[in-house]
Design an enzyme around this catalytic site. Structure first.
Site, PDB file in Angstrom:
ATOM      1  N   GLU A  66       0.842  -1.200   0.000  1.00  0.00           N
ATOM      2  CA  GLU A  66       0.000   0.000   0.000  1.00  0.00           C
ATOM      3  C   GLU A  66       0.876   1.247   0.000  1.00  0.00           C
ATOM      4  OE1 GLU A  66      -3.460   1.058   3.046  1.00  0.00           O
ATOM      5  OE2 GLU A  66      -1.452   1.405   3.882  1.00  0.00           O
ATOM      6  N   ASP A 259     -10.033   1.626   6.106  1.00  0.00           N
ATOM      7  CA  ASP A 259     -10.023   1.408   4.659  1.00  0.00           C
ATOM      8  C   ASP A 259     -11.151   2.169   3.982  1.00  0.00           C
ATOM      9  OD1 ASP A 259      -7.867  -0.335   4.822  1.00  0.00           O
ATOM     10  OD2 ASP A 259      -8.828  -1.923   3.662  1.00  0.00           O
TER      11      ASP A 259
END
Length: 376
Positions: A66, A259
């Site tokens: 990420e 998220d």
């Protein structure tokens, strides 16, 4: 409905709508980047040896696909090939899987020395790697491996949808029947914040020719998935959801959590670049209204997607403000510019949990300034 910047080459600048000058915007972008990458106390970027570097998840003391792919996207957007290449070489050296069922993927977490904490991949890393590499190819040209950026990007995408054909025991990152990205390759469910239809539109132009129809269909499917997974009243998306859009409990009881904050940002960028689906605008309008009418700025909890609060503070409040503001690129509601103003006045997060908040902060800053651009 107006066309997006892919067609017009004109990127909306919402800070300018507030009367903020180009010079002020440019200064804020530069200072933010320099703090995140070079400030001795607040940086999250660290160099390793002569030719590598990594993005540190300061809350977990590791490097993740990420963050590495985010860092590469940041570097290509601000024209820092040196940083881009350091991050990419670290990723290829320590994260890339050369054998086993994950061959062609990247281990989602490694130590700062490069030792794998997990063998499995996280699909949001792969999609950001691929997009950043395509942009790098356009900005700087392809070099020798592994800096033959477009070749590397196509290889990543090839594995993402053909892994079961390419690798024994492998699982693709996208479901072939519905074109939805999975939470991890082995799971029959998704993460709404992974859905990046604006990336898939470009993959449909840049990937292997035989896969371009798949990516165009994936873009349309992801917009549909955002419509069915976000709550009709609050606009909140769950962190994890079944393929039919219903929230999935995975690690905790709450649903709108870390998220999920990225969904508003993703809808905003999709509107800025392509603007193909007006129905997504209402999601952001509802989300901004919920927070404006039910919370104090920065004082947030974990929630169900119905907006019911848990006795659990949001771990990343700065990220909520940043992403809600970036959603204004798609919003039409009365709170649209107030979120942009609040974000402009918001400083970077400091301390242990700064990594995630500040990554999203920088992306949202670029988006709202009209400086998160397509390079083709």
């Amino acid at each position: 409905m107006s066309k997006g910047a892919y067609y017009t080459k004109e990127y909306p600048n919402l800070f300018a709508e507030l009367g903020i000058s180009h010079k002020q915007i440019e200064k804020k972008i530069t200072e933010t980047f320099n703090t995140m990458f070079f400030d001795p106390k607040e940086r999250i970027y660290f160099e390793m040896g002569e030719d590598m570097g990594y993005m540190l998840d300061t809350g977990n003391n590791d490097a993740r696909t990420e963050g590495m792919s985010y860092g590469m996207m940041m570097a290509v957007q601000v024209d820092r090939k040196d940083i881009f290449d350091r991050l990419w070489l670290f990723s290829k050296t320590y994260m890339y899987q050369k054998e086993g069922k994950h061959q062609g993927y990247f281990a989602w977490s490694v130590t700062t020395e490069g030792k794998k904490n997990s063998e499995g991949p996280a699909p949001d890393g792969e999609e950001y790697f691929a997009m950043a590499l395509f942009f790098a190819s356009s900005r700087w040209g392809d070099g020798l491996p592994p800096f033959d950026y477009s070749v590397q990007a196509r290889d990543i995408l090839r594995h993402c949808i053909h892994q079961s054909e390419l690798v024994e025991g492998g699982e693709p990152m996208w479901d072939a029947s519905n074109h939805y990205i999975k939470f991890v390759p082995e799971t029959p469910f998704s993460d709404p914040s992974y859905h990046l239809p604006h990336f898939y539109e470009l993959f449909a132009l840049l990937s292997d020719e035989q896969d371009r129809t798949f990516w165009q269909e994936a873009a349309e499917a992801s917009r549909k998935y955002l419509r069915i997974s976000c709550d009709k009243n609050t606009g909140m998306a769950p962190e994890y959801a079944e393929f039919d859009g219903t929230p999935k409990k995975l690690f905790r009881d709450w649903q709108f959590y870390s998220d999920a904050y990225r969904v508003a940002m993703n809808i905003g960028l999709d509107a800025a670049w392509f603007n193909k689906d007006e129905s997504l605008w209402k999601i952001v309008d509802n989300l901004q209204a919920f927070f404006s009418e039910n919370t104090a700025l920065g004082e947030y909890k974990a929630y169900t997607i119905k907006g019911e609060p848990f006795d659990e503070p949001a771990m990343h409040p700065v990220a909520i403000i940043a992403t809600n503001a970036a959603g204004s690129l798609a919003a039409t509601g009365k709170y649209r510019l107030q979120w942009v103003r609040d974000f402009w006045e918001l400083p970077l997060r400091q301390g242990e949990r700064r990594y995630y908040d500040n990554c999203l902060y920088f992306f949202c800053l670029l988006m709202l300034a009209g400086e998160y651009k397509i390079y083709m």
